[in-house]
Scaffold this motif. Structure first.
Motif, PDB file in Angstrom:
ATOM      1  N   GLU A 188     -60.754 -62.258 -11.412  1.00  8.97           N
ATOM      2  CA  GLU A 188     -60.387 -60.932 -11.893  1.00  8.97           C
ATOM      3  C   GLU A 188     -61.566 -60.167 -12.459  1.00  8.97           C
ATOM      4  N   HIS A 219     -51.556 -82.535  -1.577  1.00  8.96           N
ATOM      5  CA  HIS A 219     -51.737 -82.909  -2.984  1.00  8.96           C
ATOM      6  C   HIS A 219     -50.995 -84.208  -3.313  1.00  8.96           C
ATOM      7  N   CYS A 254     -50.528 -75.015  -6.981  1.00  9.48           N
ATOM      8  CA  CYS A 254     -49.420 -75.874  -6.561  1.00  9.48           C
ATOM      9  C   CYS A 254     -49.567 -77.267  -7.153  1.00  9.48           C
ATOM     10  N   ASP A 280     -58.961 -75.276  -4.545  1.00  9.44           N
ATOM     11  CA  ASP A 280     -60.101 -74.575  -3.935  1.00  9.44           C
ATOM     12  C   ASP A 280     -60.248 -73.152  -4.473  1.00  9.44           C
ATOM     13  N   SER A 281     -59.130 -72.424  -4.537  1.00 10.16           N
ATOM     14  CA  SER A 281     -59.228 -71.061  -5.050  1.00 10.16           C
ATOM     15  C   SER A 281     -59.678 -71.095  -6.509  1.00 10.16           C
ATOM     16  N   THR A 282     -59.189 -72.074  -7.244  1.00  8.21           N
ATOM     17  CA  THR A 282     -59.555 -72.206  -8.654  1.00  8.21           C
ATOM     18  C   THR A 282     -61.031 -72.583  -8.810  1.00  8.21           C
ATOM     19  N   ASN A 294     -57.016 -77.360  -0.201  1.00  9.67           N
ATOM     20  CA  ASN A 294     -56.014 -77.206   0.866  1.00  9.67           C
ATOM     21  C   ASN A 294     -56.274 -75.951   1.687  1.00  9.67           C
ATOM     22  N   ALA A 350     -52.613 -71.331  -2.380  1.00  7.77           N
ATOM     23  CA  ALA A 350     -51.237 -71.589  -1.940  1.00  7.77           C
ATOM     24  C   ALA A 350     -50.181 -71.092  -2.915  1.00  7.77           C
ATOM     25  N   MET A 351     -50.369 -71.406  -4.187  1.00  6.70           N
ATOM     26  CA  MET A 351     -49.332 -71.165  -5.183  1.00  6.70           C
ATOM     27  C   MET A 351     -48.812 -69.739  -5.179  1.00  6.70           C
TER      28      MET A 351
HETATM   29  C1  LIG Z   1     -56.528 -66.119 -14.686  1.00  7.05           C
HETATM   30  C2  LIG Z   1     -55.449 -66.403 -13.710  1.00  7.05           C
HETATM   31  N1  LIG Z   1     -55.419 -65.707 -12.565  1.00  7.05           N
HETATM   32  C3  LIG Z   1     -54.456 -65.950 -11.651  1.00  7.05           C
HETATM   33  C4  LIG Z   1     -53.504 -66.883 -11.888  1.00  7.05           C
HETATM   34  C5  LIG Z   1     -52.398 -67.088 -10.887  1.00  7.05           C
HETATM   35  N2  LIG Z   1     -52.576 -68.296 -10.124  1.00  7.05           N
HETATM   36  C6  LIG Z   1     -51.913 -69.408 -10.442  1.00  7.05           C
HETATM   37  S1  LIG Z   1     -52.250 -70.634  -9.409  1.00  7.05           S
HETATM   38  C7  LIG Z   1     -53.289 -69.711  -8.488  1.00  7.05           C
HETATM   39  C8  LIG Z   1     -53.971 -70.148  -7.257  1.00  7.05           C
HETATM   40  C9  LIG Z   1     -54.284 -71.522  -7.156  1.00  7.05           C
HETATM   41  O1  LIG Z   1     -54.867 -71.728  -5.905  1.00  7.05           O
HETATM   42  P1  LIG Z   1     -55.628 -73.080  -5.621  1.00  7.05           P
HETATM   43  O2  LIG Z   1     -56.537 -73.388  -6.743  1.00  7.05           O
HETATM   44  O3  LIG Z   1     -56.272 -72.967  -4.284  1.00  7.05           O
HETATM   45  O4  LIG Z   1     -54.462 -74.168  -5.624  1.00  7.05           O
HETATM   46  P2  LIG Z   1     -53.207 -74.340  -4.647  1.00  7.05           P
HETATM   47  O5  LIG Z   1     -52.104 -73.523  -5.212  1.00  7.05           O
HETATM   48  O6  LIG Z   1     -53.623 -73.893  -3.293  1.00  7.05           O
HETATM   49  O7  LIG Z   1     -52.872 -75.777  -4.712  1.00  7.05           O
HETATM   50  C10 LIG Z   1     -53.351 -68.451  -9.019  1.00  7.05           C
HETATM   51  C11 LIG Z   1     -54.141 -67.402  -8.413  1.00  7.05           C
HETATM   52  C12 LIG Z   1     -53.549 -67.567 -13.117  1.00  7.05           C
HETATM   53  N3  LIG Z   1     -52.633 -68.477 -13.463  1.00  7.05           N
HETATM   54  N4  LIG Z   1     -54.538 -67.326 -13.987  1.00  7.05           N
END
Ligand SMILES: Cc1ncc(C[n+]2csc(CCOP(=O)(O)OP(=O)(O)O)c2C)c(N)n1
Lengths: 612, 202
Positions: free
Chosen positions: A55, A372, A392, A435-437, A463, A467-468
């Motif tokens: 963000e 997972h 997720c 991965d996104s995290t 993954n 995803a979440m």
């Molecule tokens: C600061 C912040 N931004 C956005 C979110 C919303 N959010 C929760 S989980 C997630 C994505 C997680 O993606 P990833 O790490 O790839 O894990 P996956 O769900 O694919 O297992 C997001 C964007 C949040 N909780 N906190």
């Protein structure tokens, strides 16, 4: 003009188009995600769109765009603004040359969030205007008006929605996009754009002046209005905003209402004008007592969060018609207020229903075939503390996997683990992010561990998608928000470049290799990064050629396969286990945990008699 | 009636089920039918966090003027459930004399398959004790007879439409044509009228 049923988020996307925004950025997060998805889907050829890694990046990119005179919008969920707080606080000082809106979606009731912070308080802290639409039509209009306020006063504007306004649909009248035809040209002006202390002190003064002007403008703005009742009874005046307005209209149709769409900088003049004309002021707002406190500061007695010594309007959780009916009932019963209200009359059935049986919960679970699951099953065999994160994979906390001990915030998976190691926790610690995290804010934590000679076992559950929040692209997926091919960042390569010597990629669907990697890493005195790489089967659907069945002759009904928590494996009352064929996606994890080889892979074409 | 004149004027429908059953399409069709009729409309959807298997709740309200998109307790004219026991979770929403439309399909939650919870015994007679006005349909079986199990949601929709007499036949037809992919329109129209028939017989 055409009328359409749009969600609040779709309406905001439409508003960005009608307001001729040039740049839209964001990071996914419920309930905000669909805004940028809709902008890219419908207006991606006209508005530049991007998913940023986080963000702060999204916010700054939009802020940069606006220094050229362009209109820019950035979107995030409530906690996203914590990540973007740094640029917000100073953008309020420098101000903006074009129009700037940060859409922040709050989540009263925490339907899908880790906390319930009220963004209006953030707007107050940053000294920027906050707009609160009450339905989709307003959501769209407020984007347009928000840009005008932003440009007129040179201020960033926050558009705050809540889960209800973002996700409910209501009728919206579409409008034509306005023409702007302005050059996007940055004009050098260091006193304005460079907050070195010498210049920032001037900005500080101008900021206070701006807040005063905004408060005056809010008092006469069309976003705020008084709705007088038709019978001339001026005894009760209710102050409300956002989604709460809808519930107030329904439960208190006889009241006079001050409806705020722009509640900060506080429209003091309007507050006082309203208070002067009614006998008693009631404040009904979702979450914090934001406006109510201001009334108190202005010397106006109010009833809102409290009625005498009693609690009245809840300070947390979502409001709705039922909650406000309770409020009205209390008002109608209380000595101090009963003259003003009649208790609501709800027609319930008189029939006494038999008691409802306990219904089984349907908690969110890792999907069948989720990569997972294999990782957590392997991890559950180790005596370690697990510092997890948000995605997720947080669902790994639930039984039967029970594999997550702490979660703080995005990116915290690695750093909280490192902290436990620094404190010499008596057991090894494993830190996990998705991965996104990882790209969001896990990377800096990894760098910290390597740089400061930590020893944590760190895992990226890769993954290949975000995803979440509903499968958004991210810097590792090789695609932009528009689906264009781009460079796919590699978690392993990034880790190596950061100096992490021990990097291993594994496929978490295979328990042996996952267990082996975990064992090596956990026993080591050096930091390890395990990249558990396997695509989310929902995001990357494959045509199924095989799946699994239970060979009942071999099955001993021991229940071992149930320990992976797969929704496709079902057990009947007599303990017979079977695979739900419509759910199984052939991941093969169950076959690896069955000690009796009772789970067998079947060729689907053959199983149907070779007819397919 | 005093304070609630607004609510009384609007019609509210609650649809429940489990992710992937087509609840959202059914609610979109109702909303569209109300919109073409000229009503003010609001809808709200709650999805479980998981993609599959979680509870899904959709709400539609329409009338001269609708304020809250969320339906208050005891105000839904219809409660429709695509799963056999899910309707029981939301029994509070149904107005006195409201109609319940329930599909007999059972979807076992993980909590049950893992042995942590049990799925209650429930059949038409038992459901009738909670929902005096009940249409109980073998929606999936009937949809299969039409050639596609996925039409179960629209069979249920047809059944519940009998209670929504402020929406004309024409509005339903148009709504189905708007909300469904062209090649599935005929199937869904058939499913819709089959549902109407089943509710008449009930
Ligand atoms: C600061 C912040 N931004 C956005 C979110 C919303 N959010 C929760 S989980 C997630 C994505 C997680 O993606 P990833 O790490 O790839 O894990 P996956 O769900 O694919 O297992 C997001 C964007 C949040 N909780 N906190």
């Amino acid at each position: 003009m055409e009328k359409k049923l749009l969600s609040g988020n779709e309406a905001i996307a439409r508003g960005a188009y009608e307001a001729n925004a040039s740049v839209a950025t964001g990071y996914p997060g419920t309930p905000s995600t669909e805004i940028l998805e809709n902008i890219s889907k419908f207006y991606g050829d006209k508005i530049y769109c991007e998913w940023a890694p986080n963000e702060k990046v999204a916010f700054e990119t939009a802020a940069g765009a606006t220094t050229t005179g362009a209109r820019a919008i950035t979107t995030m969920k409530l906690v996203g603004l914590n990540v973007a707080a740094d640029p917000l606080m100073t953008l309020a000082y420098t101000g903006v040359a074009g129009g700037f809106i940060a859409v922040v979606a709050d989540d009263p009731g925490m339907n899908s969030s880790q906390n319930e912070q009220d963004t209006r308080l953030f707007a107050h802290f940053a000294k920027v205007p906050v707009l609160e639409p009450a339905d989709s039509q307003e959501a769209k209009e407020f984007v347009k008006i928000g840009f005008e306020i932003s440009e007129q006063f040179g201020t960033p504007v926050i558009l705050r929605t809540t889960t209800t306004t973002s996700h409910s649909r209501s009728v919206v009248e579409l409008g034509a996009p306005i023409e702007l035809n302005r050059p996007h040209s940055f004009k050098k002006d260091p006193q304005r754009f460079v907050p070195i202390p010498a210049f920032a002190r001037g900005m500080r003064v101008r900021l206070e002046e701006r807040v005063e002007k905004l408060a005056k403008a809010a008092s006469i703005s069309s976003l705020n209005r008084i709705e007088w009742n038709t019978n001339g009874d001026k005894r009760v005046g209710i102050v409300t905003s956002g989604a709460a307005y809808q519930y107030v209209k329904e439960v208190f149709p006889e009241a006079n209402i001050l409806k705020l769409g722009w509640c900060y900088p506080f429209p003091d003049e309007l507050f006082l004008e309203f208070a002067d004309q009614v006998e008693r002021v009631f404040v009904i707002e979702e979450l914090e007592d934001f406006m109510e406190r201001r009334f108190k500061e202005l010397g106006v007695a109010t009833v809102g969060k409290r009625l005498g010594n009693e609690k009245l309007v809840p300070k947390y959780g979502p409001l709705d018609v039922d909650v406000l009916r309770d409020v009205k009932r209390k008002l109608a019963e209380n000595e101090a207020t009963k003259a003003y209200f009649v208790a609501p009359n709800v027609t319930k059935s008189d029939a006494k229903l038999p008691e409802i049986p306990t219904l089984p919960n349907r908690p969110p679970v890792l999907c069948p075939g989720c990569p997972h699951r294999g990782f957590f099953y392997a991890l559950s065999k180790f005596d370690v503390v697990v510092s997890g994160d948000i995605g997720c994979y947080t669902l790994g906390v639930a039984p039967p996997l029970n594999c997550m001990d702490t979660v703080l915030c995005m990116g915290g998976g690695f750093t909280v683990a490192h902290g436990m190691d620094c404190a010499k926790n008596d057991r090894p610690v494993v830190g996990i992010v998705g991965d996104s995290t990882f790209f969001h804010s896990g990377m800096t934590g990894l760098m910290d561990v390597v740089y400061n000679k930590g020893k944590s076992t760190l895992v990226v559950l890769d993954n290949r998608i975000t995803a979440m929040t509903g499968h958004q692209e991210n810097p590792g997926t090789g695609k932009t928000i528009l689906g264009e091919e781009t460079f796919a960042a590699s978690v392993s390569e990034i880790a190596k470049a950061m100096g992490c010597k021990n990097v291993v990629e594994i496929n978490p669907r295979y328990l042996d290799e996952t267990t082996k990697a975990l064992k090596t890493a956990i026993e080591s005195d050096e930091p390890w990064l395990i990249v558990a790489k396997e695509p989310c089967p929902l995001a990357y659907r494959k045509k199924l050629e095989k799946n699994y069945r239970v060979n009942q002759e071999k099955c001993k009904k021991c229940g071992g396969c149930l320990k992976i928590g797969c929704p496709a494996i079902e057990r009947a009352a007599d303990k017979t286990v079977s695979v739900n064929e419509s759910l199984c996606v052939d991941c093969g994890l169950c076959a690896q945990v069955c000690k009796f080889n009772a789970l067998e892979e079947v060729d689907l074409a053959a199983a149907k008699g070779g007819l397919v | 009636m005093n304070a609630q004149t607004n609510t009384k004027e609007s019609t509210s429908v609650v649809l429940v089920g489990v992710g992937g059953q087509g609840i959202l399409l059914a609610s979109a069709i109702i909303a569209q039918a109300a919109l073409t009729t000229g009503y003010d409309v609001k809808t709200y959807e709650v999805h479980g966090m998981a993609q599959r298997g979680g509870s899904v709740l959709a709400q539609v309200r329409y009338g001269e003027k609708v304020y809250s998109p969320l339906i208050p307790k005891h105000e839904a004219s219809v409660l429709a459930s695509l799963e056999r026991t899910e309707a029981l979770r939301y029994v509070d929403y149904l107005a006195p004399h409201g109609l319940a439309v329930v599909s007999d399909q059972v979807i076992v939650p993980v909590t049950v398959s893992s042995g942590a919870a049990t799925y209650p015994e429930m059949d038409e007679t038992a459901l009738k004790t909670y929902f005096p006005r009940l249409v109980y349909v073998s929606a999936v079986e009937r949809a299969l007879e039409l050639g596609n199990a996925r039409a179960a949601n629209v069979i249920l929709l047809g059944a519940l439409s009998t209670k929504l007499d402020n929406l004309a036949d024409d509005a339903w037809q148009k709504a189905i044509q708007t909300c469904v992919k062209p090649k599935f329109v005929d199937l869904n129209l058939q499913a819709f009228y089959l549902g109407r028939e089943l509710a008449k017989n009930a």
